[in-house]
Design a protein around this motif. Structure first.
Motif, PDB file in Angstrom:
ATOM      1  N   TRP A  45       1.656 -10.390   1.209  1.00  0.00           N
ATOM      2  CA  TRP A  45       0.257 -10.732   1.463  1.00  0.00           C
ATOM      3  C   TRP A  45      -0.104 -10.543   2.938  1.00  0.00           C
ATOM      4  CZ3 TRP A  45      -4.130 -11.577  -1.128  1.00  0.00           C
ATOM      5  CH2 TRP A  45      -5.205 -12.181  -0.443  1.00  0.00           C
ATOM      6  N   SER A  46       0.761 -11.003   3.847  1.00  0.00           N
ATOM      7  CA  SER A  46       0.435 -10.908   5.275  1.00  0.00           C
ATOM      8  C   SER A  46       0.318  -9.457   5.720  1.00  0.00           C
ATOM      9  CB  SER A  46       1.490 -11.636   6.119  1.00  0.00           C
ATOM     10  OG  SER A  46       2.730 -10.950   6.120  1.00  0.00           O
ATOM     11  N   ASN A  47       1.097  -8.565   5.122  1.00  0.00           N
ATOM     12  CA  ASN A  47       1.026  -7.158   5.499  1.00  0.00           C
ATOM     13  C   ASN A  47      -0.175  -6.437   4.908  1.00  0.00           C
ATOM     14  OD1 ASN A  47       4.147  -5.389   6.181  1.00  0.00           O
ATOM     15  ND2 ASN A  47       3.277  -7.184   7.182  1.00  0.00           N
ATOM     16  N   PHE A  48      -0.649  -6.896   3.736  1.00  0.00           N
ATOM     17  CA  PHE A  48      -1.661  -6.115   3.010  1.00  0.00           C
ATOM     18  C   PHE A  48      -2.920  -6.914   2.670  1.00  0.00           C
ATOM     19  CE2 PHE A  48       2.387  -3.985   2.165  1.00  0.00           C
ATOM     20  CZ  PHE A  48       2.071  -2.690   2.542  1.00  0.00           C
ATOM     21  N   GLU A  49      -3.106  -8.025   3.337  1.00  0.00           N
ATOM     22  CA  GLU A  49      -4.303  -8.842   3.101  1.00  0.00           C
ATOM     23  C   GLU A  49      -5.580  -8.046   3.347  1.00  0.00           C
ATOM     24  OE1 GLU A  49      -6.225 -13.072   4.738  1.00  0.00           O
ATOM     25  OE2 GLU A  49      -4.325 -12.304   5.565  1.00  0.00           O
ATOM     26  N   ALA A  50      -5.557  -7.121   4.296  1.00  0.00           N
ATOM     27  CA  ALA A  50      -6.758  -6.350   4.635  1.00  0.00           C
ATOM     28  C   ALA A  50      -7.017  -5.205   3.663  1.00  0.00           C
ATOM     29  CB  ALA A  50      -6.632  -5.790   6.055  1.00  0.00           C
ATOM     30  N   ASN A  51      -6.067  -4.925   2.784  1.00  0.00           N
ATOM     31  CA  ASN A  51      -6.169  -3.760   1.907  1.00  0.00           C
ATOM     32  C   ASN A  51      -6.384  -4.104   0.438  1.00  0.00           C
ATOM     33  OD1 ASN A  51      -3.439  -3.326   3.866  1.00  0.00           O
ATOM     34  ND2 ASN A  51      -5.209  -2.041   4.266  1.00  0.00           N
ATOM     35  N   ILE A  52      -5.861  -5.246   0.015  1.00  0.00           N
ATOM     36  CA  ILE A  52      -5.900  -5.596  -1.408  1.00  0.00           C
ATOM     37  C   ILE A  52      -7.323  -5.714  -1.949  1.00  0.00           C
ATOM     38  CG2 ILE A  52      -5.299  -7.399  -3.082  1.00  0.00           C
ATOM     39  CD1 ILE A  52      -2.719  -7.834  -1.452  1.00  0.00           C
ATOM     40  N   PRO A  53      -8.263  -6.375  -1.255  1.00  0.00           N
ATOM     41  CA  PRO A  53      -9.607  -6.500  -1.828  1.00  0.00           C
ATOM     42  C   PRO A  53     -10.256  -5.159  -2.156  1.00  0.00           C
ATOM     43  CG  PRO A  53      -9.329  -8.064  -0.042  1.00  0.00           C
ATOM     44  CD  PRO A  53      -8.129  -7.182  -0.017  1.00  0.00           C
ATOM     45  N   ASP A  54     -10.082  -4.170  -1.286  1.00  0.00           N
ATOM     46  CA  ASP A  54     -10.680  -2.853  -1.517  1.00  0.00           C
ATOM     47  C   ASP A  54      -9.917  -2.086  -2.589  1.00  0.00           C
ATOM     48  OD1 ASP A  54     -11.934  -0.428  -1.400  1.00  0.00           O
ATOM     49  OD2 ASP A  54     -11.419   0.023   0.656  1.00  0.00           O
ATOM     50  N   LEU A  55      -8.611  -1.953  -2.426  1.00  0.00           N
ATOM     51  CA  LEU A  55      -7.827  -1.137  -3.347  1.00  0.00           C
ATOM     52  C   LEU A  55      -7.767  -1.726  -4.762  1.00  0.00           C
ATOM     53  CD1 LEU A  55      -4.891  -0.089  -0.994  1.00  0.00           C
ATOM     54  CD2 LEU A  55      -6.743   1.354  -1.851  1.00  0.00           C
ATOM     55  N   ALA A 268      -7.640  -0.240   8.668  1.00  0.00           N
ATOM     56  CA  ALA A 268      -7.635  -0.647   7.263  1.00  0.00           C
ATOM     57  C   ALA A 268      -8.535   0.228   6.400  1.00  0.00           C
ATOM     58  CB  ALA A 268      -8.035  -2.119   7.135  1.00  0.00           C
ATOM     59  N   SER A 269      -9.754   0.471   6.845  1.00  0.00           N
ATOM     60  CA  SER A 269     -10.694   1.242   6.037  1.00  0.00           C
ATOM     61  C   SER A 269     -10.200   2.668   5.822  1.00  0.00           C
ATOM     62  CB  SER A 269     -12.066   1.254   6.705  1.00  0.00           C
ATOM     63  OG  SER A 269     -12.988   1.999   5.935  1.00  0.00           O
ATOM     64  N   GLU A 270      -9.726   3.300   6.891  1.00  0.00           N
ATOM     65  CA  GLU A 270      -9.211   4.661   6.758  1.00  0.00           C
ATOM     66  C   GLU A 270      -7.946   4.678   5.920  1.00  0.00           C
ATOM     67  OE1 GLU A 270      -8.109   8.572   9.492  1.00  0.00           O
ATOM     68  OE2 GLU A 270      -8.638   6.669  10.468  1.00  0.00           O
ATOM     69  N   PHE A 271      -7.091   3.696   6.119  1.00  0.00           N
ATOM     70  CA  PHE A 271      -5.869   3.595   5.341  1.00  0.00           C
ATOM     71  C   PHE A 271      -6.182   3.460   3.859  1.00  0.00           C
ATOM     72  CE2 PHE A 271      -2.687   0.974   3.207  1.00  0.00           C
ATOM     73  CZ  PHE A 271      -1.522   1.673   3.467  1.00  0.00           C
ATOM     74  N   ASN A 272      -7.111   2.573   3.524  1.00  0.00           N
ATOM     75  CA  ASN A 272      -7.481   2.382   2.120  1.00  0.00           C
ATOM     76  C   ASN A 272      -8.005   3.674   1.514  1.00  0.00           C
ATOM     77  OD1 ASN A 272      -6.790  -0.303   2.470  1.00  0.00           O
ATOM     78  ND2 ASN A 272      -8.910  -1.015   2.657  1.00  0.00           N
ATOM     79  N   GLY A 273      -8.813   4.402   2.278  1.00  0.00           N
ATOM     80  CA  GLY A 273      -9.343   5.663   1.786  1.00  0.00           C
ATOM     81  C   GLY A 273      -8.254   6.696   1.573  1.00  0.00           C
ATOM     82  N   LEU A 274      -7.297   6.774   2.495  1.00  0.00           N
ATOM     83  CA  LEU A 274      -6.187   7.713   2.358  1.00  0.00           C
ATOM     84  C   LEU A 274      -5.366   7.409   1.107  1.00  0.00           C
ATOM     85  CD1 LEU A 274      -4.942   7.848   6.067  1.00  0.00           C
ATOM     86  CD2 LEU A 274      -5.856   9.781   4.772  1.00  0.00           C
ATOM     87  N   VAL A 275      -5.053   6.135   0.916  1.00  0.00           N
ATOM     88  CA  VAL A 275      -4.242   5.737  -0.244  1.00  0.00           C
ATOM     89  C   VAL A 275      -4.990   6.015  -1.539  1.00  0.00           C
ATOM     90  CG1 VAL A 275      -3.226   3.748  -1.442  1.00  0.00           C
ATOM     91  CG2 VAL A 275      -2.899   4.027   1.035  1.00  0.00           C
ATOM     92  N   SER A 276      -6.247   5.596  -1.608  1.00  0.00           N
ATOM     93  CA  SER A 276      -7.025   5.764  -2.835  1.00  0.00           C
ATOM     94  C   SER A 276      -7.175   7.232  -3.188  1.00  0.00           C
ATOM     95  CB  SER A 276      -8.389   5.104  -2.664  1.00  0.00           C
ATOM     96  OG  SER A 276      -9.165   5.252  -3.845  1.00  0.00           O
ATOM     97  N   ASN A 277      -7.526   8.052  -2.218  1.00  0.00           N
ATOM     98  CA  ASN A 277      -7.717   9.479  -2.476  1.00  0.00           C
ATOM     99  C   ASN A 277      -6.406  10.142  -2.896  1.00  0.00           C
ATOM    100  OD1 ASN A 277      -9.403  12.022  -2.225  1.00  0.00           O
ATOM    101  ND2 ASN A 277      -7.754  12.482  -0.775  1.00  0.00           N
ATOM    102  N   PHE A 278      -5.331   9.775  -2.236  1.00  0.00           N
ATOM    103  CA  PHE A 278      -4.029  10.362  -2.557  1.00  0.00           C
ATOM    104  C   PHE A 278      -3.607  10.035  -3.990  1.00  0.00           C
ATOM    105  CE2 PHE A 278       0.681  10.217  -2.453  1.00  0.00           C
ATOM    106  CZ  PHE A 278       0.928  11.557  -2.153  1.00  0.00           C
TER     107      PHE A 278
END
Length: 282
Positions: A45-55, A268-278
């Protein structure tokens, strides 16, 4: 969906054959195991708290806290330290046949272990701040500044050491808040056994064996792999990710300037976009 996602609403313990493993789970769709890095007080959770809501709007996000961290089982020289076995047991216990693996630092290494040893269980591999170890050309000798800080904080989990640790992990000091350092400190001190066990494992020389064996097999991997690294990472040099990109046939590398060891936090925002698109296009 993101308004209802909290630590408490996503938290549960999963019993496997040999472990109890903490997960924070949200969303539906193709499963993504999100695995944290090493370091005192780390959790999924501490590592990915900023990513889970979007992804979690598109995927089933499962932030894993590995044995030896958080509320998961201890792991030591005596009990064994096989994170690949723990992940395989977690997948079986959750009834998940195949999933994407997203891992920061050590978590990327665990994803590589799964890709090398159990490729039929891995749909995609995404690493950040990880890579493949080898003979270095650009990387300074000896332990990096970040790894030295990790060892120092395991030995002395003082507030000052935790503040120094989060500052090293980030390029932008505004992310290294006292609140973040306090959260990591509190998480670490809830289970002091994990601190001494980690030092015992590392001092025994058993901390990286499985990762090195997996890396040696990645040149024949067919799994789509995205390698993300911060250009300003002071813990794991980006040379390791360049080596991973050169080694893994079906891989691509994204190198981010003005980014430290935690790309998923600082960008976080760019990371989420990279993961989702990939995940959607491969």
């Amino acid at each position: 969906m993101s308004e209802t996602i909290t630590y408490d609403s996503t938290y549960r313990i999963v019993d496997t054959a040999d472990y109890q493993i903490q997960v924070n789970e949200a969303g539906e769709g193709h499963p993504i195991f999100m695995i944290h890095g090493t370091g005192p007080g780390a959790t999924g959770w501490s590592n990915f708290e900023a990513n889970i809501p979007d992804l979690s709007n598109s995927f089933r996000c499962i932030a894993v806290t590995m044995p030896g961290w958080g509320d998961s089982s201890p792991q030591s020289v005596r009990t064994g330290r096989d994170q690949g076995r723990a992940m395989l047991q977690l997948m079986d216990a959750m009834g998940i046949d195949r999933a994407a693996f997203v891992g920061n630092s050590m978590g990327g290494g665990i994803g590589m272990v799964m890709a090398a040893e159990h490729p039929s269980r891995v749909s995609h591999l995404i690493t950040m701040g990880a890579g493949i170890y080898g003979v270095n050309v650009m990387t300074p000798a000896a332990l990096s500044e970040g790894l030295r800080s990790i060892f120092e904080t395991y030995k002395d989990p003082s507030p000052e050491n935790f503040q120094h640790l989060v500052e090293i992990m980030c390029f932008d000091p505004s992310y290294a808040t006292p609140e973040l350092a306090k959260k990591r400190s509190e998480a670490a001190l809830r289970n002091p056994e994990h601190l001494t066990n980690w030092l015992d494992v590392m001092n025994s020389g058993g901390g990286a064996t499985g990762f090195l064996e997996a890396a040696a097999k990645m040149s024949v991997s067919k799994i789509p792999t995205l390698v993300i690294h911060g250009r300003d990472d002071r813990t794991v040099h980006f040379e390791g990710s360049m080596r991973a990109n050169a080694t893994i046939p079906n891989s691509r590398l994204v190198l981010l300037n003005r980014c430290g060891h935690w790309a998923q936090l600082e960008h976080a925002s760019e990371f989420n976009g990279l993961v989702s698109n990939f995940l959607k296009t491969h």
